[in-house]
Motif scaffolding. Structure first.
Motif, PDB file in Angstrom:
ATOM      1  N   VAL A  26     -23.629  -9.188  23.903  1.00  0.00           N
ATOM      2  CA  VAL A  26     -25.009  -9.398  23.831  1.00  0.00           C
ATOM      3  C   VAL A  26     -25.264 -10.516  25.146  1.00  0.00           C
ATOM      4  CG1 VAL A  26     -24.805 -11.520  22.476  1.00  0.00           C
ATOM      5  CG2 VAL A  26     -27.097 -10.311  22.859  1.00  0.00           C
ATOM      6  N   ARG A  27     -26.293 -10.325  25.817  1.00  0.00           N
ATOM      7  CA  ARG A  27     -26.725 -11.126  27.054  1.00  0.00           C
ATOM      8  C   ARG A  27     -27.028 -12.566  26.913  1.00  0.00           C
ATOM      9  NH1 ARG A  27     -29.948  -7.644  31.503  1.00  0.00           N
ATOM     10  NH2 ARG A  27     -31.397  -7.359  29.618  1.00  0.00           N
ATOM     11  N   THR A  28     -27.795 -12.743  25.548  1.00  0.00           N
ATOM     12  CA  THR A  28     -28.349 -13.827  25.361  1.00  0.00           C
ATOM     13  C   THR A  28     -27.796 -14.502  23.965  1.00  0.00           C
ATOM     14  OG1 THR A  28     -29.947 -12.742  23.681  1.00  0.00           O
ATOM     15  CG2 THR A  28     -30.510 -13.363  26.203  1.00  0.00           C
ATOM     16  N   PHE A  29     -26.299 -14.774  24.316  1.00  0.00           N
ATOM     17  CA  PHE A  29     -25.477 -15.251  22.891  1.00  0.00           C
ATOM     18  C   PHE A  29     -25.792 -16.624  22.866  1.00  0.00           C
ATOM     19  CE2 PHE A  29     -22.083 -15.391  20.175  1.00  0.00           C
ATOM     20  CZ  PHE A  29     -21.232 -16.719  20.524  1.00  0.00           C
ATOM     21  N   SER A  30     -26.368 -17.361  23.446  1.00  0.00           N
ATOM     22  CA  SER A  30     -26.657 -18.865  23.315  1.00  0.00           C
ATOM     23  C   SER A  30     -28.046 -18.746  22.582  1.00  0.00           C
ATOM     24  CB  SER A  30     -26.909 -19.635  24.335  1.00  0.00           C
ATOM     25  OG  SER A  30     -27.824 -19.004  25.344  1.00  0.00           O
ATOM     26  N   SER A  31     -28.743 -17.581  22.214  1.00  0.00           N
ATOM     27  CA  SER A  31     -30.039 -17.541  21.406  1.00  0.00           C
ATOM     28  C   SER A  31     -29.717 -17.603  20.000  1.00  0.00           C
ATOM     29  CB  SER A  31     -30.858 -16.385  22.026  1.00  0.00           C
ATOM     30  OG  SER A  31     -31.345 -16.673  23.238  1.00  0.00           O
ATOM     31  N   TYR A  32     -28.379 -17.268  19.827  1.00  0.00           N
ATOM     32  CA  TYR A  32     -27.877 -16.863  18.189  1.00  0.00           C
ATOM     33  C   TYR A  32     -27.192 -18.094  17.576  1.00  0.00           C
ATOM     34  CZ  TYR A  32     -29.356 -12.218  19.561  1.00  0.00           C
ATOM     35  OH  TYR A  32     -30.133 -10.951  19.659  1.00  0.00           O
ATOM     36  N   ALA A  33     -27.593 -18.253  16.621  1.00  0.00           N
ATOM     37  CA  ALA A  33     -26.981 -19.153  15.652  1.00  0.00           C
ATOM     38  C   ALA A  33     -25.715 -18.193  14.922  1.00  0.00           C
ATOM     39  CB  ALA A  33     -27.691 -19.800  14.491  1.00  0.00           C
ATOM     40  N   MET A  34     -24.567 -18.800  14.850  1.00  0.00           N
ATOM     41  CA  MET A  34     -23.424 -18.066  14.400  1.00  0.00           C
ATOM     42  C   MET A  34     -22.765 -18.678  13.099  1.00  0.00           C
ATOM     43  SD  MET A  34     -23.200 -15.619  16.838  1.00  0.00           S
ATOM     44  CE  MET A  34     -21.514 -15.073  16.170  1.00  0.00           C
ATOM     45  N   GLY A  35     -22.325 -17.836  12.273  1.00  0.00           N
ATOM     46  CA  GLY A  35     -21.556 -18.021  11.053  1.00  0.00           C
ATOM     47  C   GLY A  35     -20.440 -17.348  10.994  1.00  0.00           C
ATOM     48  N   TRP A  36     -19.627 -18.034  10.156  1.00  0.00           N
ATOM     49  CA  TRP A  36     -18.462 -17.331   9.449  1.00  0.00           C
ATOM     50  C   TRP A  36     -18.769 -17.163   7.747  1.00  0.00           C
ATOM     51  CZ3 TRP A  36     -14.603 -14.956  12.060  1.00  0.00           C
ATOM     52  CH2 TRP A  36     -14.567 -15.109  13.331  1.00  0.00           C
ATOM     53  N   PHE A  37     -18.353 -15.905   7.533  1.00  0.00           N
ATOM     54  CA  PHE A  37     -18.299 -15.686   6.076  1.00  0.00           C
ATOM     55  C   PHE A  37     -17.036 -15.224   5.580  1.00  0.00           C
ATOM     56  CE2 PHE A  37     -22.996 -16.056   5.015  1.00  0.00           C
ATOM     57  CZ  PHE A  37     -23.420 -15.977   6.352  1.00  0.00           C
ATOM     58  N   ARG A  38     -16.855 -15.240   4.306  1.00  0.00           N
ATOM     59  CA  ARG A  38     -15.552 -14.577   3.985  1.00  0.00           C
ATOM     60  C   ARG A  38     -15.664 -13.725   2.352  1.00  0.00           C
ATOM     61  NH1 ARG A  38     -11.501 -19.751   2.490  1.00  0.00           N
ATOM     62  NH2 ARG A  38     -12.355 -20.221   0.227  1.00  0.00           N
ATOM     63  N   GLN A  39     -14.946 -12.718   2.183  1.00  0.00           N
ATOM     64  CA  GLN A  39     -14.977 -12.161   0.939  1.00  0.00           C
ATOM     65  C   GLN A  39     -13.580 -11.799   0.518  1.00  0.00           C
ATOM     66  OE1 GLN A  39     -17.651  -8.816   0.892  1.00  0.00           O
ATOM     67  NE2 GLN A  39     -17.773  -9.102  -1.249  1.00  0.00           N
ATOM     68  N   ALA A  40     -13.505 -12.139  -0.551  1.00  0.00           N
ATOM     69  CA  ALA A  40     -11.919 -11.884  -1.057  1.00  0.00           C
ATOM     70  C   ALA A  40     -11.957 -10.630  -2.202  1.00  0.00           C
ATOM     71  CB  ALA A  40     -11.250 -12.992  -1.870  1.00  0.00           C
ATOM     72  N   PRO A  41     -10.999  -9.888  -2.384  1.00  0.00           N
ATOM     73  CA  PRO A  41     -11.066  -8.533  -3.205  1.00  0.00           C
ATOM     74  C   PRO A  41     -11.715  -9.265  -4.613  1.00  0.00           C
ATOM     75  CG  PRO A  41      -9.049  -8.577  -2.194  1.00  0.00           C
ATOM     76  CD  PRO A  41      -9.707  -9.920  -1.649  1.00  0.00           C
ATOM     77  N   GLY A  42     -12.754  -8.425  -5.003  1.00  0.00           N
ATOM     78  CA  GLY A  42     -13.408  -8.664  -6.534  1.00  0.00           C
ATOM     79  C   GLY A  42     -14.212  -9.891  -6.477  1.00  0.00           C
ATOM     80  N   LYS A  43     -14.357 -10.420  -5.380  1.00  0.00           N
ATOM     81  CA  LYS A  43     -15.406 -11.922  -5.213  1.00  0.00           C
ATOM     82  C   LYS A  43     -16.517 -11.598  -4.568  1.00  0.00           C
ATOM     83  CE  LYS A  43     -11.681 -15.172  -6.359  1.00  0.00           C
ATOM     84  NZ  LYS A  43     -11.345 -16.495  -5.969  1.00  0.00           N
ATOM     85  N   GLU A  44     -17.542 -12.335  -4.530  1.00  0.00           N
ATOM     86  CA  GLU A  44     -18.658 -12.311  -3.851  1.00  0.00           C
ATOM     87  C   GLU A  44     -18.384 -12.679  -2.541  1.00  0.00           C
ATOM     88  OE1 GLU A  44     -22.155 -12.294  -7.235  1.00  0.00           O
ATOM     89  OE2 GLU A  44     -22.117 -13.868  -5.646  1.00  0.00           O
ATOM     90  N   ARG A  45     -19.198 -12.664  -1.557  1.00  0.00           N
ATOM     91  CA  ARG A  45     -19.126 -13.239  -0.011  1.00  0.00           C
ATOM     92  C   ARG A  45     -19.340 -14.561  -0.071  1.00  0.00           C
ATOM     93  NH1 ARG A  45     -22.675  -9.968   3.747  1.00  0.00           N
ATOM     94  NH2 ARG A  45     -24.505 -11.381   2.805  1.00  0.00           N
ATOM     95  N   GLU A  46     -18.613 -15.440   0.576  1.00  0.00           N
ATOM     96  CA  GLU A  46     -18.793 -16.819   0.449  1.00  0.00           C
ATOM     97  C   GLU A  46     -19.290 -17.225   1.969  1.00  0.00           C
ATOM     98  OE1 GLU A  46     -15.920 -18.997  -2.619  1.00  0.00           O
ATOM     99  OE2 GLU A  46     -14.886 -17.766  -0.720  1.00  0.00           O
ATOM    100  N   PHE A  47     -20.080 -18.126   2.127  1.00  0.00           N
ATOM    101  CA  PHE A  47     -20.499 -18.772   3.573  1.00  0.00           C
ATOM    102  C   PHE A  47     -19.386 -19.781   3.501  1.00  0.00           C
ATOM    103  CE2 PHE A  47     -22.981 -19.718   6.890  1.00  0.00           C
ATOM    104  CZ  PHE A  47     -23.696 -21.160   6.916  1.00  0.00           C
ATOM    105  N   VAL A  48     -18.926 -19.825   4.758  1.00  0.00           N
ATOM    106  CA  VAL A  48     -17.902 -20.876   5.354  1.00  0.00           C
ATOM    107  C   VAL A  48     -18.276 -21.852   6.287  1.00  0.00           C
ATOM    108  CG1 VAL A  48     -15.549 -21.022   6.398  1.00  0.00           C
ATOM    109  CG2 VAL A  48     -15.917 -18.946   4.855  1.00  0.00           C
ATOM    110  N   ALA A  49     -18.726 -21.449   7.208  1.00  0.00           N
ATOM    111  CA  ALA A  49     -19.198 -22.511   8.174  1.00  0.00           C
ATOM    112  C   ALA A  49     -20.163 -21.722   9.144  1.00  0.00           C
ATOM    113  CB  ALA A  49     -17.874 -22.828   9.099  1.00  0.00           C
ATOM    114  N   ALA A  50     -21.136 -22.823   9.941  1.00  0.00           N
ATOM    115  CA  ALA A  50     -21.989 -22.240  10.911  1.00  0.00           C
ATOM    116  C   ALA A  50     -22.056 -23.239  11.948  1.00  0.00           C
ATOM    117  CB  ALA A  50     -23.250 -21.600  10.137  1.00  0.00           C
ATOM    118  N   ILE A  51     -22.786 -22.798  13.218  1.00  0.00           N
ATOM    119  CA  ILE A  51     -22.995 -23.411  14.369  1.00  0.00           C
ATOM    120  C   ILE A  51     -23.905 -23.077  15.024  1.00  0.00           C
ATOM    121  CG2 ILE A  51     -21.517 -21.631  15.849  1.00  0.00           C
ATOM    122  CD1 ILE A  51     -20.369 -24.349  17.294  1.00  0.00           C
TER     123      ILE A  51
END
Length: 123
Positions: A26-51
């Motif tokens: 994307v040309r305007t990467f600095s316009s986007y907040a970014m996050g990391w999520f994770r999902q283990a088998p059989g579990k719901e998605r979890e929010f991990v970190a953001a910037i």
């Protein structure tokens, strides 16, 4: 449209480290907040970190505080997740996500997602 591609996952022993990367097309990467999520088998998605868009502010969920570090390089259109002191319970598919909202600390509102990278921590 934002395309996100994660890399850096793999198999590591308990206590080990991995560094995940997420490259954005994307040309305007600095316009986007970014996050990391994770999902283990059989579990719901979890929010991990953001910037925030500038990288000056970060947010972590309690179970990764002190172990994981999120960072970004806006010149390279890339966000990172440094993961140290890994535990078997960190095993999951990790996905990065992007949103235009300034509320980077909120798990909601992420519009664009990568395919994910597998992280496996052996005991």
């Amino acid at each position: 449209q934002v395309q996100l591609v994660e890399s850096g996952g793999g198999l590591v022993q308990t206590g080990g480290s991995l560094r995940l990367s997420c490259a954005a097309s994307v040309r305007t990467f600095s316009s986007y907040a970014m996050g990391w999520f994770r999902q283990a088998p059989g579990k719901e998605r979890e929010f991990v970190a953001a910037i925030s868009r500038s990288g000056s502010s970060t947010y972590y969920v309690d179970f990764v505080k002190g172990r994981f570090t999120i960072s970004r390089d806006n010149a390279k259109n890339t966000v990172y997740l440094q993961m140290n002191s890994l535990k078997p319970e960190d095993t999951a598919v990790y996905r990065c996500a992007a949103k235009l909202s300034i509320s980077f600390y909120s798990a909601s509102g992420y519009d664009y997602w990568g395919q994910g990278t597998q992280v496996t921590v052996s005991s």
